[in-house]
Design a protein around this motif. Sequence first.
Motif, PDB file in Angstrom:
ATOM      1  N   SER A 185       0.817  -1.273   0.018  1.00 50.00           N
ATOM      2  CA  SER A 185      -0.111   0.201   0.093  1.00 50.00           C
ATOM      3  C   SER A 185       0.896   1.126   0.058  1.00 50.00           C
ATOM      4  O   SER A 185       1.531   1.335   1.152  1.00 50.00           O
ATOM      5  N   PRO A 186       0.772   2.171  -1.071  1.00 50.25           N
ATOM      6  CA  PRO A 186       1.679   3.248  -1.001  1.00 50.25           C
ATOM      7  C   PRO A 186       1.262   4.189   0.065  1.00 50.25           C
ATOM      8  O   PRO A 186       2.240   4.964   0.486  1.00 50.25           O
ATOM      9  N   ARG A 187      -0.199   4.324   0.242  1.00 50.39           N
ATOM     10  CA  ARG A 187      -0.360   5.228   1.418  1.00 50.39           C
ATOM     11  C   ARG A 187       0.115   4.706   2.741  1.00 50.39           C
ATOM     12  O   ARG A 187       0.502   5.626   3.534  1.00 50.39           O
ATOM     13  N   LEU A 188       0.050   3.229   3.072  1.00 46.25           N
ATOM     14  CA  LEU A 188       0.820   2.940   4.369  1.00 46.25           C
ATOM     15  C   LEU A 188       2.134   3.135   4.549  1.00 46.25           C
ATOM     16  O   LEU A 188       2.730   3.519   5.434  1.00 46.25           O
ATOM     17  N   ALA A 189       2.760   3.055   3.217  1.00 50.62           N
ATOM     18  CA  ALA A 189       4.325   3.177   3.187  1.00 50.62           C
ATOM     19  C   ALA A 189       4.617   4.683   3.576  1.00 50.62           C
ATOM     20  O   ALA A 189       5.427   5.021   4.464  1.00 50.62           O
ATOM     21  N   GLU A 190       3.644   5.569   3.162  1.00 44.70           N
ATOM     22  CA  GLU A 190       3.854   6.891   3.316  1.00 44.70           C
ATOM     23  C   GLU A 190       3.739   7.265   4.782  1.00 44.70           C
ATOM     24  O   GLU A 190       4.398   8.125   5.651  1.00 44.70           O
ATOM     25  N   TRP A 191       2.708   6.637   5.404  1.00 41.25           N
ATOM     26  CA  TRP A 191       2.533   7.156   6.670  1.00 41.25           C
ATOM     27  C   TRP A 191       3.393   6.302   7.704  1.00 41.25           C
ATOM     28  O   TRP A 191       3.893   6.823   8.751  1.00 41.25           O
ATOM     29  N   GLN A 201      10.136   2.516   3.750  1.00 40.25           N
ATOM     30  CA  GLN A 201      11.007   2.013   2.691  1.00 40.25           C
ATOM     31  C   GLN A 201      11.064   0.261   2.825  1.00 40.25           C
ATOM     32  O   GLN A 201      11.097  -0.565   1.997  1.00 40.25           O
ATOM     33  N   ILE A 202      11.395   0.132   4.161  1.00 36.78           N
ATOM     34  CA  ILE A 202      11.471  -1.478   4.606  1.00 36.78           C
ATOM     35  C   ILE A 202      10.309  -2.113   4.290  1.00 36.78           C
ATOM     36  O   ILE A 202      10.417  -3.309   3.601  1.00 36.78           O
ATOM     37  N   TYR A 203       9.169  -1.600   4.628  1.00 40.05           N
ATOM     38  CA  TYR A 203       7.764  -2.278   4.012  1.00 40.05           C
ATOM     39  C   TYR A 203       7.837  -2.369   2.838  1.00 40.05           C
ATOM     40  O   TYR A 203       7.259  -3.472   2.347  1.00 40.05           O
ATOM     41  N   ALA A 204       8.370  -1.484   2.021  1.00 36.13           N
ATOM     42  CA  ALA A 204       8.386  -1.648   0.376  1.00 36.13           C
ATOM     43  C   ALA A 204       9.393  -2.461  -0.193  1.00 36.13           C
ATOM     44  O   ALA A 204       9.172  -2.686  -1.339  1.00 36.13           O
ATOM     45  N   LYS A 206      12.818  -2.211   0.367  1.00 33.96           N
ATOM     46  CA  LYS A 206      13.991  -1.584   0.256  1.00 33.96           C
ATOM     47  C   LYS A 206      14.631  -1.506   1.855  1.00 33.96           C
ATOM     48  O   LYS A 206      14.561  -0.342   2.249  1.00 33.96           O
ATOM     49  N   LEU A 207      15.216  -2.602   2.107  1.00 33.98           N
ATOM     50  CA  LEU A 207      15.787  -2.625   3.282  1.00 33.98           C
ATOM     51  C   LEU A 207      16.994  -1.625   3.725  1.00 33.98           C
ATOM     52  O   LEU A 207      17.056  -0.796   4.661  1.00 33.98           O
ATOM     53  N   GLU A 208      17.870  -1.778   2.791  1.00 40.67           N
ATOM     54  CA  GLU A 208      19.087  -0.960   2.922  1.00 40.67           C
ATOM     55  C   GLU A 208      18.744   0.466   2.869  1.00 40.67           C
ATOM     56  O   GLU A 208      19.182   1.480   3.736  1.00 40.67           O
ATOM     57  N   SER A 209      17.767   1.041   1.999  1.00 39.92           N
ATOM     58  CA  SER A 209      17.290   2.495   1.789  1.00 39.92           C
ATOM     59  C   SER A 209      16.587   2.913   3.055  1.00 39.92           C
ATOM     60  O   SER A 209      16.747   3.900   3.569  1.00 39.92           O
ATOM     61  N   GLY A 210      15.740   1.934   3.749  1.00 35.74           N
ATOM     62  CA  GLY A 210      15.318   2.209   4.961  1.00 35.74           C
ATOM     63  C   GLY A 210      16.034   2.374   6.073  1.00 35.74           C
ATOM     64  O   GLY A 210      15.983   3.128   6.945  1.00 35.74           O
ATOM     65  N   LEU A 211      17.147   1.598   6.429  1.00 38.13           N
ATOM     66  CA  LEU A 211      18.053   1.709   7.346  1.00 38.13           C
ATOM     67  C   LEU A 211      18.745   2.916   7.288  1.00 38.13           C
ATOM     68  O   LEU A 211      19.145   3.656   8.320  1.00 38.13           O
ATOM     69  N   ILE A 212      19.157   3.333   6.161  1.00 40.08           N
ATOM     70  CA  ILE A 212      19.966   4.519   5.851  1.00 40.08           C
ATOM     71  C   ILE A 212      18.990   5.554   6.025  1.00 40.08           C
ATOM     72  O   ILE A 212      19.626   6.739   6.966  1.00 40.08           O
ATOM     73  N   SER A 213      17.817   5.687   5.960  1.00 41.31           N
ATOM     74  CA  SER A 213      16.808   6.723   6.362  1.00 41.31           C
ATOM     75  C   SER A 213      16.645   6.696   7.751  1.00 41.31           C
ATOM     76  O   SER A 213      16.499   7.767   8.441  1.00 41.31           O
ATOM     77  N   GLY A 214      16.351   5.435   8.411  1.00 38.76           N
ATOM     78  CA  GLY A 214      16.449   5.692  10.082  1.00 38.76           C
ATOM     79  C   GLY A 214      17.668   6.187  10.450  1.00 38.76           C
ATOM     80  O   GLY A 214      17.507   6.753  11.585  1.00 38.76           O
ATOM     81  N   ARG A 245      12.034  18.893   6.205  1.00 38.20           N
ATOM     82  CA  ARG A 245      12.169  18.621   4.706  1.00 38.20           C
ATOM     83  C   ARG A 245      12.672  17.192   4.386  1.00 38.20           C
ATOM     84  O   ARG A 245      12.326  16.429   3.535  1.00 38.20           O
ATOM     85  N   PHE A 246      13.448  16.602   5.140  1.00 37.68           N
ATOM     86  CA  PHE A 246      13.759  15.189   5.057  1.00 37.68           C
ATOM     87  C   PHE A 246      12.840  14.167   5.361  1.00 37.68           C
ATOM     88  O   PHE A 246      12.286  13.395   4.616  1.00 37.68           O
ATOM     89  N   ILE A 247      11.819  14.572   6.130  1.00 37.64           N
ATOM     90  CA  ILE A 247      10.522  13.595   6.554  1.00 37.64           C
ATOM     91  C   ILE A 247       9.602  13.667   5.488  1.00 37.64           C
ATOM     92  O   ILE A 247       9.143  12.658   4.935  1.00 37.64           O
ATOM     93  N   MET A 248       9.549  14.941   4.815  1.00 39.85           N
ATOM     94  CA  MET A 248       8.638  15.078   3.864  1.00 39.85           C
ATOM     95  C   MET A 248       9.127  14.372   2.485  1.00 39.85           C
ATOM     96  O   MET A 248       8.444  13.629   1.761  1.00 39.85           O
ATOM     97  N   ASN A 249      10.361  14.478   2.240  1.00 39.41           N
ATOM     98  CA  ASN A 249      10.964  13.720   1.113  1.00 39.41           C
ATOM     99  C   ASN A 249      10.977  12.111   1.421  1.00 39.41           C
ATOM    100  O   ASN A 249      11.019  11.527   0.553  1.00 39.41           O
ATOM    101  N   ASN A 250      11.131  11.940   2.738  1.00 42.66           N
ATOM    102  CA  ASN A 250      11.351  10.193   2.980  1.00 42.66           C
ATOM    103  C   ASN A 250       9.755   9.827   2.722  1.00 42.66           C
ATOM    104  O   ASN A 250       9.763   8.755   2.247  1.00 42.66           O
ATOM    105  N   ARG A 251       8.698  10.487   3.049  1.00 46.14           N
ATOM    106  CA  ARG A 251       7.495  10.120   2.818  1.00 46.14           C
ATOM    107  C   ARG A 251       7.063   9.837   1.272  1.00 46.14           C
ATOM    108  O   ARG A 251       6.470   8.672   0.933  1.00 46.14           O
ATOM    109  N   VAL A 252       7.541  10.672   0.716  1.00 43.22           N
ATOM    110  CA  VAL A 252       7.455  10.647  -0.789  1.00 43.22           C
ATOM    111  C   VAL A 252       8.334   9.509  -1.367  1.00 43.22           C
ATOM    112  O   VAL A 252       7.763   8.567  -2.171  1.00 43.22           O
ATOM    113  N   ASN A 253       9.473   9.291  -0.808  1.00 42.65           N
ATOM    114  CA  ASN A 253      10.432   8.239  -1.381  1.00 42.65           C
ATOM    115  C   ASN A 253       9.706   6.966  -1.048  1.00 42.65           C
ATOM    116  O   ASN A 253       9.919   6.063  -1.902  1.00 42.65           O
ATOM    117  N   ALA A 254       9.158   6.746   0.076  1.00 46.96           N
ATOM    118  CA  ALA A 254       8.374   5.527   0.637  1.00 46.96           C
ATOM    119  C   ALA A 254       7.102   5.060  -0.366  1.00 46.96           C
ATOM    120  O   ALA A 254       7.002   3.838  -0.521  1.00 46.96           O
TER     121      ALA A 254
END
Length: 291
Positions: A185-191, A201-204, A206-214, A245-254
């Motif tokens: 779900s794109p919406r769930l990933a966003e929230w 990102q991990i839900y979608a 992309k484990l590596e991307s999620g860990l870096i973002s975290g 700004r990071f959180i907003m971009n992170n939402r879009v990325n997820a």
Amino acid sequence: MIAYFLVSLLTIVQPQSDLRQFLYAEHLFDQRAYRSAILEYKRLLFHHPDIPRADLARYRIGLSYYHQGNRELARQKFEEVTQKFPHSPLNLQAQLMLGRTYFDGKNYSTARSIFFPIVSADGGGETAAQARYLRGWCYIHERAWFKAITEFRTVQQLQPDTPLSQISNQLADVTYANTPLPFKSPRLAEWLSTFFPGAGQIYAGKLESGLISGAFHTAICYLLVDSILDERYVDAVGICLVGSRFIMNNRVNAREWAIKHNQRLEADFIRQLRQQVQDNTPPDFQPKLPG
């Protein structure tokens, strides 16, 4: 070939020169010299617009354009056949090919609407079965899995013990066994990434991307707390701005990763279905695999 089959009929109502020209155009079409065939058919229709097989000549022009990859001109010719020759035996086949031009253009809803009257008009005939088959593929691309399975099963009922029914039955079995696809779900990933940056990102997948973002979010939180404790409020404001700004971009990325995951999953499944058809289709079988 059909050209030679028509000789006896055409000689009754056509001059011999017209017949030779028509048969020559048919020969070019059979040899897949589509550019030359189009010219011959058009020349024949220009000089003799009322020949008995004008519908066939126009239909052949449409097929020639289609095989050349010119879907727009092919569509025009198929529409011409259906409008000018409503009682022609080629009418339903022209409608079928008209629908395929829209299918190839990924306009699946329009393609389905064109295939529908073919089913009603042809009853349980071969053309109706082909229309059902193509409608099934439209529903596959629209993720309407149950409707696709229904269309494929109907083909088996209309034309039992034929290559088309066997292929359709296999497609129905594979679709039934593998759907609904495990979409994210794109919406769930966003929230998720809103409250726990990187979790989306991990839900979608992309484990590596999620860990870096975290990790990056943890660093921002640490710097923010440290600046507040040291009463560096200007720095805290700057860190908040960067963090928001990071959180907003992170939402879009997820969200984008979830969408890409779904698209990749769907594309892999459709490739699996196409491979299923290719592995079980005789080389000379018609209609060929759509798309």
